[in-house]
Design a protein around this motif. Structure first.
Motif, PDB file in Angstrom:
ATOM      1  N   LEU A 175       8.876  12.756  11.569  1.00 23.62           N
ATOM      2  CA  LEU A 175       7.960  12.742  10.427  1.00 23.62           C
ATOM      3  C   LEU A 175       6.615  12.190  10.866  1.00 23.62           C
ATOM      4  CD1 LEU A 175      10.117  11.400   7.452  1.00 23.62           C
ATOM      5  CD2 LEU A 175       9.388  13.738   7.889  1.00 23.62           C
ATOM      6  N   ASP A 176       5.667  13.063  11.082  1.00 20.48           N
ATOM      7  CA  ASP A 176       4.325  12.640  11.458  1.00 20.48           C
ATOM      8  C   ASP A 176       3.368  13.104  10.368  1.00 20.48           C
ATOM      9  OD1 ASP A 176       2.061  11.786  12.670  1.00 20.48           O
ATOM     10  OD2 ASP A 176       2.198  13.077  14.433  1.00 20.48           O
ATOM     11  N   GLY A 177       2.949  12.153   9.531  1.00 18.22           N
ATOM     12  CA  GLY A 177       2.104  12.503   8.392  1.00 18.22           C
ATOM     13  C   GLY A 177       2.888  13.145   7.271  1.00 18.22           C
ATOM     14  N   PRO A 178       3.927  12.467   6.732  1.00 17.77           N
ATOM     15  CA  PRO A 178       4.722  13.064   5.658  1.00 17.77           C
ATOM     16  C   PRO A 178       3.925  13.187   4.359  1.00 17.77           C
ATOM     17  CG  PRO A 178       5.339  10.764   5.971  1.00 17.77           C
ATOM     18  CD  PRO A 178       4.380  11.097   7.073  1.00 17.77           C
ATOM     19  N   ASN A 179       4.003  14.356   3.754  1.00 19.84           N
ATOM     20  CA  ASN A 179       3.310  14.602   2.487  1.00 19.84           C
ATOM     21  C   ASN A 179       4.318  14.937   1.401  1.00 19.84           C
ATOM     22  OD1 ASN A 179       0.500  14.171   2.874  1.00 19.84           O
ATOM     23  ND2 ASN A 179       0.358  16.024   4.087  1.00 19.84           N
ATOM     24  N   GLY A 180       4.383  16.206   1.025  1.00 20.07           N
ATOM     25  CA  GLY A 180       5.258  16.615  -0.069  1.00 20.07           C
ATOM     26  C   GLY A 180       6.724  16.385   0.215  1.00 20.07           C
ATOM     27  N   VAL A 181       7.491  16.168  -0.865  1.00 24.76           N
ATOM     28  CA  VAL A 181       8.919  15.951  -0.743  1.00 24.76           C
ATOM     29  C   VAL A 181       9.615  16.717  -1.863  1.00 24.76           C
ATOM     30  CG1 VAL A 181       8.774  13.818  -2.100  1.00 24.76           C
ATOM     31  CG2 VAL A 181      10.751  14.207  -0.608  1.00 24.76           C
ATOM     32  N   LYS A 240       0.860  -1.173   0.000  1.00 23.41           N
ATOM     33  CA  LYS A 240       0.000   0.000   0.000  1.00 23.41           C
ATOM     34  C   LYS A 240       0.895   1.221   0.000  1.00 23.41           C
ATOM     35  CE  LYS A 240      -3.841   2.201   2.471  1.00 23.41           C
ATOM     36  NZ  LYS A 240      -4.675   2.180   3.698  1.00 23.41           N
ATOM     37  N   LEU A 241       0.545   2.214  -0.806  1.00 22.60           N
ATOM     38  CA  LEU A 241       1.391   3.402  -0.908  1.00 22.60           C
ATOM     39  C   LEU A 241       0.518   4.615  -1.152  1.00 22.60           C
ATOM     40  CD1 LEU A 241       4.322   4.505  -1.038  1.00 22.60           C
ATOM     41  CD2 LEU A 241       4.253   4.143  -3.510  1.00 22.60           C
ATOM     42  N   MET A 242       0.769   5.675  -0.392  1.00 23.58           N
ATOM     43  CA  MET A 242       0.050   6.930  -0.592  1.00 23.58           C
ATOM     44  C   MET A 242       1.002   8.062  -0.255  1.00 23.58           C
ATOM     45  SD  MET A 242      -3.408   8.357   1.226  1.00 23.58           S
ATOM     46  CE  MET A 242      -3.958  10.050   0.944  1.00 23.58           C
ATOM     47  N   GLY A 243       1.443   8.792  -1.254  1.00 23.04           N
ATOM     48  CA  GLY A 243       2.396   9.852  -0.965  1.00 23.04           C
ATOM     49  C   GLY A 243       2.736  10.680  -2.185  1.00 23.04           C
ATOM     50  N   TYR A 244       3.739  11.537  -2.005  1.00 23.42           N
ATOM     51  CA  TYR A 244       4.235  12.418  -3.062  1.00 23.42           C
ATOM     52  C   TYR A 244       5.609  11.936  -3.514  1.00 23.42           C
ATOM     53  CZ  TYR A 244       0.529  15.797  -2.012  1.00 23.42           C
ATOM     54  OH  TYR A 244      -0.680  16.405  -1.834  1.00 23.42           O
ATOM     55  N   VAL A 245       6.074  12.462  -4.663  1.00 29.89           N
ATOM     56  CA  VAL A 245       7.323  11.987  -5.240  1.00 29.89           C
ATOM     57  C   VAL A 245       8.064  13.159  -5.881  1.00 29.89           C
ATOM     58  CG1 VAL A 245       6.184  11.414  -7.427  1.00 29.89           C
ATOM     59  CG2 VAL A 245       8.327  10.286  -6.835  1.00 29.89           C
ATOM     60  N   THR A 246       9.396  13.078  -5.871  1.00 36.81           N
ATOM     61  CA  THR A 246      10.239  14.002  -6.618  1.00 36.81           C
ATOM     62  C   THR A 246      11.450  13.232  -7.104  1.00 36.81           C
ATOM     63  OG1 THR A 246      11.260  16.200  -6.598  1.00 36.81           O
ATOM     64  CG2 THR A 246      11.661  14.805  -4.683  1.00 36.81           C
ATOM     65  N   SER A 247      12.238  13.837  -7.991  1.00 37.95           N
ATOM     66  CA  SER A 247      13.383  13.135  -8.554  1.00 37.95           C
ATOM     67  C   SER A 247      14.548  14.092  -8.734  1.00 37.95           C
ATOM     68  CB  SER A 247      13.017  12.504  -9.910  1.00 37.95           C
ATOM     69  OG  SER A 247      12.689  13.516 -10.845  1.00 37.95           O
ATOM     70  N   SER A 248      15.732  13.511  -8.798  1.00 38.22           N
ATOM     71  CA  SER A 248      16.943  14.269  -9.068  1.00 38.22           C
ATOM     72  C   SER A 248      17.933  13.335  -9.741  1.00 38.22           C
ATOM     73  CB  SER A 248      17.536  14.832  -7.766  1.00 38.22           C
ATOM     74  OG  SER A 248      18.729  15.535  -8.022  1.00 38.22           O
ATOM     75  N   ASP A 249      18.140  13.551 -11.033  1.00 37.65           N
ATOM     76  CA  ASP A 249      19.019  12.692 -11.826  1.00 37.65           C
ATOM     77  C   ASP A 249      18.564  11.234 -11.742  1.00 37.65           C
ATOM     78  OD1 ASP A 249      20.543  14.871 -12.621  1.00 37.65           O
ATOM     79  OD2 ASP A 249      21.801  14.756 -10.841  1.00 37.65           O
ATOM     80  N   GLU A 250      19.379  10.368 -11.156  1.00 37.17           N
ATOM     81  CA  GLU A 250      19.082   8.938 -11.110  1.00 37.17           C
ATOM     82  C   GLU A 250      18.351   8.536  -9.832  1.00 37.17           C
ATOM     83  OE1 GLU A 250      20.053   6.560 -13.632  1.00 37.17           O
ATOM     84  OE2 GLU A 250      20.223   8.459 -14.683  1.00 37.17           O
ATOM     85  N   MET A 251      18.039   9.506  -8.974  1.00 31.11           N
ATOM     86  CA  MET A 251      17.416   9.195  -7.689  1.00 31.11           C
ATOM     87  C   MET A 251      15.955   9.643  -7.651  1.00 31.11           C
ATOM     88  SD  MET A 251      19.689   7.593  -6.121  1.00 31.11           S
ATOM     89  CE  MET A 251      21.474   7.341  -6.153  1.00 31.11           C
ATOM     90  N   ILE A 252      15.134   8.857  -6.986  1.00 28.70           N
ATOM     91  CA  ILE A 252      13.719   9.163  -6.809  1.00 28.70           C
ATOM     92  C   ILE A 252      13.426   9.161  -5.316  1.00 28.70           C
ATOM     93  CG2 ILE A 252      11.357   8.517  -7.405  1.00 28.70           C
ATOM     94  CD1 ILE A 252      12.594   6.873  -9.696  1.00 28.70           C
ATOM     95  N   TYR A 253      12.770  10.214  -4.848  1.00 24.09           N
ATOM     96  CA  TYR A 253      12.434  10.363  -3.437  1.00 24.09           C
ATOM     97  C   TYR A 253      10.913  10.403  -3.324  1.00 24.09           C
ATOM     98  CZ  TYR A 253      17.274  12.029  -3.521  1.00 24.09           C
ATOM     99  OH  TYR A 253      18.620  12.147  -3.724  1.00 24.09           O
ATOM    100  N   PHE A 254      10.352   9.647  -2.371  1.00 23.79           N
ATOM    101  CA  PHE A 254       8.901   9.643  -2.223  1.00 23.79           C
ATOM    102  C   PHE A 254       8.529   9.354  -0.763  1.00 23.79           C
ATOM    103  CE2 PHE A 254      10.309   5.438  -3.348  1.00 23.79           C
ATOM    104  CZ  PHE A 254       9.544   4.556  -2.604  1.00 23.79           C
ATOM    105  N   THR A 255       7.328   9.783  -0.408  1.00 19.52           N
ATOM    106  CA  THR A 255       6.843   9.617   0.962  1.00 19.52           C
ATOM    107  C   THR A 255       5.738   8.572   1.001  1.00 19.52           C
ATOM    108  OG1 THR A 255       5.240  11.402   0.645  1.00 19.52           O
ATOM    109  CG2 THR A 255       7.371  12.000   1.573  1.00 19.52           C
ATOM    110  N   ASP A 256       5.536   8.014   2.170  1.00 19.67           N
ATOM    111  CA  ASP A 256       4.401   7.124   2.409  1.00 19.67           C
ATOM    112  C   ASP A 256       3.695   7.618   3.669  1.00 19.67           C
ATOM    113  OD1 ASP A 256       2.538   5.152   2.553  1.00 19.67           O
ATOM    114  OD2 ASP A 256       3.914   3.549   3.098  1.00 19.67           O
ATOM    115  N   TYR A 257       2.515   8.183   3.500  1.00 14.21           N
ATOM    116  CA  TYR A 257       1.799   8.833   4.597  1.00 14.21           C
ATOM    117  C   TYR A 257       1.463   7.839   5.711  1.00 14.21           C
ATOM    118  CZ  TYR A 257      -1.568  11.949   6.870  1.00 14.21           C
ATOM    119  OH  TYR A 257      -2.225  12.749   7.780  1.00 14.21           O
TER     120      TYR A 257
END
Length: 464
Positions: A390-396, A349-366
């Motif tokens: 991190l309590d309720g992580p959203n945007g990254v 299960k996954l619910m969150g936001y995502v961003t990227s930088s070159d070869e790396m992907i960063y994302f949160t799971d609420y």
């Protein structure tokens, strides 16, 4: 000091020749890539030329077709007018022909009276002829009085717009030569090594990163007056801002660089959740409780395309022709060109936001209060999970130094995490205007960090 002859003995085994050979291979590879790219560009230009010519011919056909039609219309009108005038003249000629025949008969009668009638017959016949001749005179007189002897003619008054059109239009259009970012990159090992050495001299510590508040962004009122559900934001390449107002107002809001309203786009029943800028006139956005990613043309204010991800989709980001997204069961990548999907990593299960930088992907799971760093091959690099931080992580978001910023909704703060995922510090808090933060966007060209609060309290910072 050593003799050069002594030094030269180890020149073949020193590795210098191998380094030089590798440099030449790199140069040759880059030249091959550039040649291939330029040849591809030539083919593209030729295709564009054919496409433009086809467009010109199609436009010419439309113009010809239109003028053919209006020419046919005026020709019909000309023929009808000619027929009308012709009928009037022919009717008069037919009447005159009959009159000429009657006059000939009367002339014959007069000749008979002169040659054969007695005086009494001549007297009586003359009286009758007077009446008939007066009738014919009356007819001839009426022709000149009722307008039938007027000179009829045909004349055309041309539409002034056509003359103005001929004077105002001097060409079919204009040919523009445009350029965009290169599609091929020059990569030399020497440059990569120099970048690595340069970055090692100036490490950016998560403890030293700071931010300056530039402005509080005032959200324009929607149909729900002062209530907002701001769940997404991004910065265009031209510096404008875009926000998604999800549930209550169902709209995209675009502000100019100074934070004033540029335009807002209502989306009917769609509830836009997150948004990513593809270019200055095209965005991609997700919709609450939908598995589709919508590609939207801001100029036409219409949906260009949809990409189906098969599960309810949440956060998205765009980089170099691809859209990274989080949906209910996986982290994935969608090719903008053809909409094809690739799964980077599966989750229960996954619910969150995502961003990227070159070869790396960063994302949160609420739900698990975690933030992850994966590479594009699906390998997990690190995971940070500490509910007290991190309590309720959203945007990254991630800056040019690799520092990761995460919105902690329930703590009303922004957390900064070190590039290796080992350390986290409080970066911004409610004192800085942070309230129920949802989405963030970091513009690494300008060091700007845009923070969108759920209730419409949005702020713009400069990272220093």
């Amino acid at each position: 000091m050593l003799p050069i002859e002594e030094i030269a003995k180890t020149s073949k085994s020193s590795g210098l020749l191998e380094t030089l050979q590798k440099s030449l291979e790199d140069i040759q590879s880059n030249i091959d890539n550039v040649v291939k790219d330029r040849q591809s560009n030539l083919i593209k230009i030729k295709e564009q030329r054919h496409h433009i010519l086809a467009g010109i011919q199609k436009l010419r056909q439309r113009i010809n077709s239109h003028f053919d039609k209006i020419e046919q219309d005026i020709e019909k009108e000309l023929n009808a007018s000619e027929c009308d005038l012709k009928r009037k003249i022919e009717d008069l000629l037919h009447g005159l022909k009959n009159k000429r025949e009657r006059i000939a008969v009367l002339q014959s009668n007069i000749s008979d009276l002169k040659n054969h009638a007695s005086d009494l017959q001549t007297f009586i016949g003359s009286k009758k002829l007077v009446e008939k001749i007066e009738s014919e005179e009356t007819y001839v007189q009426s022709i000149s009085e009722d307008g039938r002897l007027k000179q009829f003619s045909l004349k055309c008054t041309y539409n002034k717009g056509i003359e103005n059109l001929l004077q105002s239009i001097a060409s079919f259009g204009s040919i523009l030569m445009e350029s965009s970012s290169p599609s091929v990159e020059i990569k030399l090992k020497k440059n990569e090594q120099a970048q690595i050495m340069s970055s090692s001299f100036n490490p950016k510590s998560v403890d030293n990163v700071r931010a300056t508040l530039l402005r509080k962004v005032e959200m324009p009122k929607g149909k729900s007056t002062d209530e907002y559900n701001i769940t997404g934001c991004a910065i265009f390449p031209n510096g404008k801002f875009i926000f998604t107002d999800c549930d209550l107002n169902k709209r995209l809001v675009i502000l100019n660089k100074d934070g004033y309203l540029d335009c807002e786009i209502p989306l009917s029943e769609l509830m836009p959740f997150d948004v990513a800028c593809i270019d200055d006139t095209t965005v991609a956005f997700t919709v609450w409780d939908s598995s589709e990613i919508f590609i939207f043309d801001l100029r036409l204010k219409s949906i260009k395309n949809k990409i189906e991800t098969n599960k309810v989709c949440f956060g998205i980001t765009y980089e170099n022709g691809v859209i990274y997204y989080c949906n209910e069961d996986h982290l994935g990548v969608a090719q903008l060109k053809d909409g094809s999907l690739t799964t980077i990593s599966k989750f229960d299960k996954l619910m969150g936001y995502v961003t990227s930088s070159d070869e790396m992907i960063y994302f949160t799971d609420y739900d698990t209060n975690a933030v992850f760093c994966f590479n594009v091959k699906g390998q997990k690099i690190w995971e940070y999970k500490e509910q007290s931080v991190l309590d309720g992580p959203n945007g990254v978001a991630v800056d040019k130094n690799g520092i990761v910023y995460v919105a902690s909704e329930n703590r009303n703060c922004i957390v900064a995490i070190s590039p290796d995922g080992e350390k986290a510090v409080n970066f911004l808090s409610s004192v800085d205007g942070i309230k129920k933060p949802y989405k963030m966007f970091c513009d690494n060209k300008t060091d700007l960090l845009l923070v969108a609060g759920f209730y419409g309290n949005c702020t713009l910072f400069e990272i220093i």
